[in-house]
Design a protein around this motif. Structure first.
Motif, PDB file in Angstrom:
ATOM      1  N   GLU A   1       0.811  -1.171   0.134  1.00 25.71           N
ATOM      2  CA  GLU A   1       0.027   0.123   0.122  1.00 25.71           C
ATOM      3  C   GLU A   1       0.950   1.184  -0.095  1.00 25.71           C
ATOM      4  N   LEU A   2       1.863   1.255   0.935  1.00 29.15           N
ATOM      5  CA  LEU A   2       2.705   2.562   0.892  1.00 29.15           C
ATOM      6  C   LEU A   2       3.599   2.812  -0.370  1.00 29.15           C
ATOM      7  N   GLY A   3       3.948   1.770  -0.861  1.00 30.74           N
ATOM      8  CA  GLY A   3       4.814   1.864  -2.313  1.00 30.74           C
ATOM      9  C   GLY A   3       3.926   2.421  -3.290  1.00 30.74           C
ATOM     10  N   THR A   4       2.752   2.087  -3.257  1.00 36.01           N
ATOM     11  CA  THR A   4       1.720   2.740  -4.295  1.00 36.01           C
ATOM     12  C   THR A   4       1.467   3.879  -3.940  1.00 36.01           C
ATOM     13  N   GLU A   5       1.149   4.232  -2.729  1.00 31.97           N
ATOM     14  CA  GLU A   5       0.898   5.536  -2.691  1.00 31.97           C
ATOM     15  C   GLU A   5       1.935   6.655  -2.705  1.00 31.97           C
ATOM     16  N   PHE A   6       3.192   6.177  -2.216  1.00 36.10           N
ATOM     17  CA  PHE A   6       4.469   6.882  -2.639  1.00 36.10           C
ATOM     18  C   PHE A   6       4.350   7.220  -4.278  1.00 36.10           C
ATOM     19  N   THR A   7       4.350   6.297  -5.063  1.00 34.79           N
ATOM     20  CA  THR A   7       4.396   6.268  -6.399  1.00 34.79           C
ATOM     21  C   THR A   7       3.306   7.422  -7.091  1.00 34.79           C
ATOM     22  N   GLN A   8       2.055   7.089  -6.497  1.00 32.13           N
ATOM     23  CA  GLN A   8       0.946   7.850  -6.931  1.00 32.13           C
ATOM     24  C   GLN A   8       1.197   9.555  -6.455  1.00 32.13           C
ATOM     25  N   ASN A   9       1.810   9.623  -5.457  1.00 32.87           N
ATOM     26  CA  ASN A   9       1.921  10.896  -4.998  1.00 32.87           C
ATOM     27  C   ASN A   9       3.117  11.661  -5.680  1.00 32.87           C
ATOM     28  N   LEU A  10       3.908  10.915  -5.902  1.00 27.67           N
ATOM     29  CA  LEU A  10       5.168  11.654  -6.809  1.00 27.67           C
ATOM     30  C   LEU A  10       4.737  12.005  -8.252  1.00 27.67           C
ATOM     31  N   LEU A  11       3.881  10.852  -8.809  1.00 29.87           N
ATOM     32  CA  LEU A  11       3.246  11.121 -10.161  1.00 29.87           C
ATOM     33  C   LEU A  11       2.271  12.646 -10.042  1.00 29.87           C
ATOM     34  N   ALA A  12       1.402  12.810  -9.135  1.00 31.97           N
ATOM     35  CA  ALA A  12       0.818  13.834  -8.845  1.00 31.97           C
ATOM     36  C   ALA A  12       1.248  15.210  -8.834  1.00 31.97           C
ATOM     37  N   ASP A  13       2.608  15.006  -8.165  1.00 32.38           N
ATOM     38  CA  ASP A  13       3.287  16.228  -7.874  1.00 32.38           C
ATOM     39  C   ASP A  13       3.948  16.610  -9.165  1.00 32.38           C
ATOM     40  N   GLU A  14       4.693  15.685  -9.933  1.00 34.47           N
ATOM     41  CA  GLU A  14       5.214  15.939 -11.266  1.00 34.47           C
ATOM     42  C   GLU A  14       4.183  16.453 -12.130  1.00 34.47           C
ATOM     43  N   ARG A  15       3.013  15.892 -12.257  1.00 40.06           N
ATOM     44  CA  ARG A  15       1.861  16.301 -13.148  1.00 40.06           C
ATOM     45  C   ARG A  15       1.467  17.560 -12.945  1.00 40.06           C
ATOM     46  N   ASP A  16       1.233  17.870 -11.781  1.00 42.85           N
ATOM     47  CA  ASP A  16       0.395  19.240 -11.327  1.00 42.85           C
ATOM     48  C   ASP A  16       1.304  20.358 -11.708  1.00 42.85           C
ATOM     49  N   TRP A  17       2.578  20.435 -11.234  1.00 45.88           N
ATOM     50  CA  TRP A  17       3.333  21.411 -11.080  1.00 45.88           C
ATOM     51  C   TRP A  17       3.793  21.889 -12.712  1.00 45.88           C
ATOM     52  N   PHE A  18       3.964  22.997 -12.936  1.00 47.95           N
ATOM     53  CA  PHE A  18       4.282  23.595 -14.184  1.00 47.95           C
ATOM     54  C   PHE A  18       4.575  25.167 -14.081  1.00 47.95           C
ATOM     55  N   MET A  19       5.647  25.677 -14.690  1.00 50.01           N
ATOM     56  CA  MET A  19       5.882  27.156 -14.570  1.00 50.01           C
ATOM     57  C   MET A  19       5.727  27.818 -16.033  1.00 50.01           C
TER      58      MET A  19
END
Length: 677
Positions: free
Chosen positions: A166-184
């Protein structure tokens, strides 16, 4: 259900490629329900077999690919490459469920009793060498998964494994969300001083986000050139801080609590299995064997790398002061001034180089090297794939079908960061039929505007060759049992075929043939090629420090009591190393996916460097013949490394190829650090 669900029905497609055009998100839940039911019945049938245990009716039966392998192969690849909320929700549900199923299988008393009976009689069972190896590895896997535990310990380990999943999946999805959502978002003026290829890539990224301007994202292929070329120090700082803060922004996507719990559970897991630390447990089956051996390797490299980095930092600081910025060199300054220093010392300009590294040409270069070394040819396939950017080839050798290779090269918001090799199907022999693999390389290169060729940096091209080296390890596999096929080897050996393959990109005759200008089609001038190769070890102090620091933090996390504050522990480790102030870890803890998305590289991030000691020595075997494509050496490489999977221990395989194991000197020499005081 099996007729209506394409994941469960027969795949009447070329080479049994998954029917991607028929598979929809809703098919997975029912397919997994069915797969769990079928796999449990298979396990019960093997465990309850009234016949005496034999290799065939126990290990051979376990090794057969089943419906679960098929469904997981499709699901995991799509979840990493074309993620969406439905797949992410299913991934959160599936990961603990599959972990529970795996623990249930590993702790099946009747099944393990059969395996243990075979193992105890292995020397007199008349097994061939490959069968003996497979039996030993299966037995070891069951023991290390808790088969010998009893009572509460057994239940607790199963609970731990589910929670870690569970923790590994949450870690991966959190990271993907941060990478997907941020842009300048930037204006054209904000990009003054930046090369045209960076502006084009930033404009393409903006279009993908329905913006009319320019956008810098956290994709490495976009943010790194921005840090290299943008003269705007304020914008570099903003972008860099967003990049290094992935997974550490508070709120729902913060990974620090996940890391804390993960480390505590790994320590408890190791203790339950009789080990002092998780690193002791993890490294027992690797080439390194012990944490002490890993630390010795990393520290042998750390001091010369730090000395080189500090010397370079002084040069970069002088350049920054020449620009009128009388401050300390910061991490968001390093790449910008390193690019200026490279121009000054080697007369290299990325704008001059990049048109020579077209993606399609580099793909062809990787194929051509595989042809010269191993006799492989690549025939384009026109088949439905999971994304319009993906493409496929049939891989042949002397007319024999060897594999299907899929390349998925461009960054997109639905794809996790990084680059990797995976497979939809592995190689094995089942019921006398050689099942050939379906292998995929996934990268995150910047996509060019429509009608323009995609251009790579030299480092991007190296990444392409690296991942293709993994693919070759999979596609050339020629063993009987899937459990040891392809990349199923020790973690600190798996990077050897990939890192070794990178060397062929730097062979002058390869660059002369394939490094052709995107506009003129002309080959890279020899004097430019010479300058490029002369600068290969430029900034190696920086690259080695950022990598080695990450590996040492990973090792410390898993050799000492689990910290209550991982970020404080990270800071303590870096302070003890006297980490150069202007360099950060390549992967800070909250986005260290190698270590926390699963336990594949946990306490084993050093593996790249361990393998590099071998790859430097292995390529030297070709150089000693005077021919980078020497036929006899290539045949030995095929026979002892690329085709044999994990059929023998890694040190045995390497020694059979080279005659002996190398020392760290080969790595230091290869990185140009052998003369650093």
């Amino acid at each position: 259900m099996t007729q209506q669900n394409p994941l469960l029905s027969e795949w009447n497609t070329p080479f049994s490629i998954p029917p991607f055009d028929e598979i929809e998100n809703q098919h997975f839940a029912a397919a997994f329900d069915h797969a769990f039911q079928v796999e449990r019945a298979n396990i019960d049938e093997i465990g309850n077999n009234k016949d005496a245990p034999s290799f065939s009716n126990t290990i051979g039966a376990l090794d057969q690919d089943g419906i679960m392998d098929r469904v997981l192969g499709v699901f995991h690849n799509l979840a990493g490459s074309v993620s969406n909320p439905e797949l992410e929700a299913l991934q959160r549900d599936l990961s603990p469920r599959y972990a529970a199923f795996h623990s249930e299988t590993m702790m099946n008393e009747k099944l393990f009793a059969r395996i243990d009976t075979l193992y105890q009689a292995r020397e007199t069972a008349g097994l061939n060498a490959e069968q003996l190896r497979v039996l030993e590895l299966y037995h070891r896997m069951f023991v290390r998964a808790g088969a010998n535990l009893a009572g509460d310990d057994r239940k607790r380990l199963s609970t731990i494994m589910q929670r870690l999943a569970e923790l590994g999946t949450e870690f991966t999805q959190n990271l993907l969300a941060d990478e997907r959502d941020w842009f300048m978002e930037l204006s054209e003026t904000d990009l003054d001083g930046c090369p045209s290829f960076l502006k084009s890539a930033a404009n393409q990224a903006a279009q993908e986000r329905d913006k009319d301007s320019y956008v810098i994202t956290l994709s490495r292929s976009l943010i790194v050139p921005f840090l290299q070329f943008s003269p705007r120090r304020d914008l570099r700082e903003t972008a860099f801080n967003a990049w290094v803060k992935r997974g550490e922004n508070g709120g729902d996507t913060d990974n620090i609590d996940i890391v804390t719990e993960t480390l505590q559970l790994r320590e408890e897991r190791a203790n339950l299995l009789g080990y002092d630390t998780f690193a002791d447990f993890k490294l027992e089956t690797e080439m390194a064997k012990t944490p002490a051996n890993v630390r010795d390797l990393l520290m042998a490299v750390w001091e010369p790398a730090k000395a080189a980095a500090n010397a370079d930092a002084a040069k970069l600081t002088r350049l920054m002061h020449d620009d009128g910025i009388n401050e300390d060199l910061a991490p968001w300054d390093w790449r910008y001034y390193a690019e200026k220093l490279r121009k000054a010392e080697h007369d290299l300009d990325e704008s001059e180089l990049k048109p020579y590294f077209q993606l399609d040409q580099m793909i062809e270069a990787s194929f051509d090297c595989a042809n010269k070394l191993f006799g492989l040819t690549f025939k384009p396939l026109d088949v439905p794939l999971y994304h319009p950017d993906a493409r496929a080839w049939e891989v042949l050798k002397d007319g024999r079908h060897m594999a299907v290779f899929i390349g998925d090269y461009f960054a997109r918001s639905s794809k996790r960061s990084g680059a990797w090799c995976s497979r939809f199907r592995g190689q094995s022999v089942q019921n006398g039929v050689d099942i050939r693999p379906i292998t995929v390389n996934v990268c995150n290169f910047a996509k060019a505007p429509k009608g323009e060729p995609a251009l790579l940096t030299f480092d991007d091209a190296r990444t392409l060759f690296h991942e293709f080296g993994h693919a070759l390890h999979s596609m050339l596999s020629d063993v009987t049992y899937g459990f040891i096929s392809g990349t199923s080897v020790a973690r600190d050996f798996v990077e050897l075929p990939s890192q070794l393959y990178e060397h062929w990109l730097s062979v002058p005759e390869v660059l002369e043939q394939f490094a052709r200008h995107a506009d003129t089609g002309e080959a890279m001038p020899r004097e430019l090629l010479d300058r490029l190769l002369a600068a290969e070890n430029f900034d190696q102090g920086f690259a080695t420090v950022e990598y080695t620091a990450s590996a040492l933090v990973d090792l410390a996390f898993h050799t000492e009591p689990a910290p209550s504050d991982p970020m404080a522990k990270q800071a303590d480790v870096l302070a003890a190393l006297d980490m150069p102030a202007a360099i950060t870890m390549r992967h800070a803890t909250p986005h260290f996916a190698h270590v926390f998305s699963g336990d594949g590289y946990s306490s084993a991030y050093y593996s790249y460097m361990w393998s590099e000691v071998m790859d430097a020595d292995a390529f030297a075997a070709f150089m000693e013949t005077g021919d980078a494509f020497d036929k006899n050496t290539a045949q030995k490489l095929h026979d002892h490394i690329y085709s044999v999977g994990g059929s023998k221990p890694a040190d045995v395989l390497y020694t059979e190829f080279r005659g002996s194991l190398p020392k760290v000197d080969a790595l230091l020499k290869g990185r140009g650090l052998d003369k650093i005081a």
